[in-house]
Design a protein around this motif. Structure first.
Motif, PDB file in Angstrom:
ATOM      1  N   TYR A 170      35.025  38.277  49.247  1.00  0.00           N
ATOM      2  CA  TYR A 170      35.291  38.877  47.945  1.00  0.00           C
ATOM      3  C   TYR A 170      34.007  39.480  47.362  1.00  0.00           C
ATOM      4  O   TYR A 170      33.529  39.059  46.301  1.00  0.00           O
ATOM      5  CB  TYR A 170      35.877  37.833  46.999  1.00  0.00           C
ATOM      6  N   VAL A 181      42.780  44.211  39.882  1.00  0.00           N
ATOM      7  CA  VAL A 181      43.111  43.152  38.924  1.00  0.00           C
ATOM      8  C   VAL A 181      44.594  43.177  38.559  1.00  0.00           C
ATOM      9  O   VAL A 181      45.220  42.134  38.344  1.00  0.00           O
ATOM     10  CB  VAL A 181      42.248  43.306  37.653  1.00  0.00           C
ATOM     11  N   LEU A 216      44.330  42.387  44.409  1.00  0.00           N
ATOM     12  CA  LEU A 216      43.195  41.917  45.198  1.00  0.00           C
ATOM     13  C   LEU A 216      43.631  40.964  46.294  1.00  0.00           C
ATOM     14  O   LEU A 216      43.161  41.076  47.446  1.00  0.00           O
ATOM     15  CB  LEU A 216      42.194  41.212  44.273  1.00  0.00           C
ATOM     16  N   TYR A 217      44.524  40.029  45.972  1.00  0.00           N
ATOM     17  CA  TYR A 217      44.881  38.996  46.941  1.00  0.00           C
ATOM     18  C   TYR A 217      45.774  39.527  48.048  1.00  0.00           C
ATOM     19  O   TYR A 217      45.691  39.080  49.191  1.00  0.00           O
ATOM     20  CB  TYR A 217      45.538  37.821  46.220  1.00  0.00           C
ATOM     21  N   HIS A 420      44.055  30.964  44.242  1.00  0.00           N
ATOM     22  CA  HIS A 420      43.656  32.180  43.548  1.00  0.00           C
ATOM     23  C   HIS A 420      43.369  31.880  42.080  1.00  0.00           C
ATOM     24  O   HIS A 420      43.646  30.777  41.597  1.00  0.00           O
ATOM     25  CB  HIS A 420      44.742  33.250  43.683  1.00  0.00           C
ATOM     26  N   ILE A 426      39.168  37.188  37.424  1.00  0.00           N
ATOM     27  CA  ILE A 426      38.658  38.198  38.362  1.00  0.00           C
ATOM     28  C   ILE A 426      37.840  39.241  37.611  1.00  0.00           C
ATOM     29  O   ILE A 426      36.724  39.593  38.002  1.00  0.00           O
ATOM     30  CB  ILE A 426      39.822  38.873  39.121  1.00  0.00           C
ATOM     31  N   TYR A 431      34.313  36.115  41.193  1.00  0.00           N
ATOM     32  CA  TYR A 431      33.862  36.107  42.588  1.00  0.00           C
ATOM     33  C   TYR A 431      32.377  36.402  42.721  1.00  0.00           C
ATOM     34  O   TYR A 431      31.738  35.945  43.681  1.00  0.00           O
ATOM     35  CB  TYR A 431      34.724  37.058  43.424  1.00  0.00           C
TER      36      TYR A 431
END
Length: 471
Positions: A170, A181, A216-217, A420, A426, A431
């Motif tokens: 990340y 996001v 993002l994930y 997460h 985020i 990160y």
């Protein structure tokens, strides 16, 4: 922080290691509280350059590679085997094998080198010639559905490539782009990627509510490495269809440097060394090492007895977990070669609501079927077992197929999965702060939470920090 005898016994009970309590003398406990190993017999003290906690994909790889750097290592694993999410069912009737956890790997030189070290042959991934039938498991009835061709996959690949290898770690721009996001549903709508959503959902099993997750994930899981292997049809697996072979041979290779069924009771990190007190089947051991590598999921409940500092505690407390379960069921009444995929009749992109089964698919062994079950949040294993059976039996009740659930041959919880944090975290630089933990307090971190739920990416991420660990 002192460790009293009362506190230590409490930790032992909490980690199901109370059986070793009698073998740890009061003087040893007091010595630990004073921060010294003087009262431990030398035979109970393990001196190593590095202590690795967690014997899954990340921990096993780190322990193996650190040996290449000339470092002595001890690997501490709570289970009775190495491998983590890599699990293989051995059918006692036919002798056949079914990988129920990690199934495929990217075709990458690093992967081939790691398997090659242990003499494990690799082959291209093949199927069993199955035919998909689409069932809404809420009703047990068939759905008139044809999966779309993922025409937008090249566009998706081009879009995610601009962020670099965030499937490996990340390492995000600052500020974090809003596209990463926002919910993945927004990313799909903005760039007209609807045709790839079913493919991403089926590959990204365990992600939970795919469309609601921050993009993002999803991009981290279904990243540039995965897409490249899909486009080139180049995924590989073991020739024996037994991915656990890698870890069985790694266990033999590491020998006495592996402590299985070992529970971490206490971790103290000082300016001069790391001390790890563990309960093993052979009694307590005190590990004294120069550095620590932690590869267990960074959820606070897994760190009882660790001397986490305020920054570590603050970061790890923000994580929430998804859930993933897998197993092998014995069924009758399903036509040969048919895979029953869960598809909803009335949802965006026909994605099935979760908790629920992803699919029931043939294993290549007559009568045995692989089952995959996902949930946005952890459930009790008893509840999941009941749900799997109920979902399958609903097909028979609806008259779709005369399916008879005979037995759940093997069941495994791969929870926590895809841990997460919130979109707000985020955006606030979570990160960036997480990555700054590497090397702090003589400690390095690895595993899916720091890279991706993908062995290739986990190993690649570790290669970046191994020189620092070995320095």
């Amino acid at each position: 922080m002192g460790l009293t005898r009362k506190r230590m016994l409490g930790l032992m009970g909490a980690t199901a290691a109370g059986s070793v309590a009698a073998s740890l003398s009061p003087s040893a406990a007091q010595a630990t509280a004073r921060g010294t190993a003087a009262a431990f017999a030398e035979s109970h003290v393990i001196h190593r350059d590095v202590c690795v906690i967690g014997g899954g994909s990340a921990g096993t790889y780190a322990a193996t590679r650190l040996g290449d750097f000339g470092k002595s290592v001890v690997l501490v694993e709570a289970k009775d085997r190495l491998g983590g999410h890599t699990e293989t069912y051995h059918d006692p009737v036919t002798g056949g094998t079914v990988d129920i956890g990690v199934i495929v790997f990217e075709d990458d030189p690093l992967v081939r080198a790691h398997f090659g070290r242990f003499g494990v042959d690799l082959v291209p991934v093949g199927g069993f010639g199955t035919v998909n039938r689409y069932i809404d498991y809420r009703t047990g009835r068939p759905v008139d559905y044809t999966p779309p061709q993922p025409a937008a996959l090249p566009t998706y690949f081009e879009l995610i490539s601009q962020y670099g290898p965030i499937d490996t770690g990340y390492d995000l721009p600052d500020p974090v782009p809003q596209d990463l996001v926002a919910p993945f549903a927004d990313f799909v709508d903005k760039y007209h990627l609807g045709s790839v959503v079913p493919l991403i959902f089926n590959y990204g099993q365990g992600l939970g509510d795919l469309l609601a997750l921050p993009a993002l994930y999803v991009i981290n899981n279904f990243g540039v490495g995965v897409v490249r292997n899909i486009l080139s049809n180049s995924f590989i697996t073991t020739a024996a269809h037994d991915n656990s072979l890698l870890y069985e041979r790694a266990t033999a290779h590491l020998g006495d440097d592996v402590l299985l069924e070992a529970q971490v009771l206490r971790v103290d990190r000082t300016p001069g060394e790391v001390r790890v007190l563990v309960a093993t089947p052979d009694g307590p051991r005190l590990i004294r090492a120069g550095k620590l590598v932690v590869t267990i999921p960074p959820l606070l409940r897994g760190f009882a007895g660790f001397d986490l500092d305020a920054v570590e505690r603050s970061l790890f407390s923000q994580y929430v977990s998804g859930a993933y379960y897998t197993g092998v069921v014995r069924l009758s009444g399903v036509p040969e070669g048919v895979s029953l995929e869960n598809v909803a009749a009335d949802t965006p992109y026909n994605l099935p609501p979760l908790p629920g089964l992803y699919q029931v698919s043939p294993t290549g062994i007559p009568g045995l079927y692989n089952v995959k079950y996902g949930s946005p949040a952890p459930l009790s294993t008893d509840q999941v077992r009941r749900n799997i059976r109920a979902d399958i039996e609903r097909i028979a009740k609806a008259g779709t197929y005369p399916v008879k659930f005979e037995e759940l041959e093997v069941f495994a919880s791969h929870t926590p999965f895809e841990i997460h944090v919130s979109p707000e975290a985020i955006a606030r630089g979570f990160y960036r702060k997480l990555n700054a933990l590497q090397g702090r307090n003589r400690t390095y971190y690895g595993g899916a939470a720091f890279s991706s739920h993908n062995s290739t990416r986990v190993w690649t991420a570790l290669e970046r920090i191994l020189p620092s660990i070995a320095a």
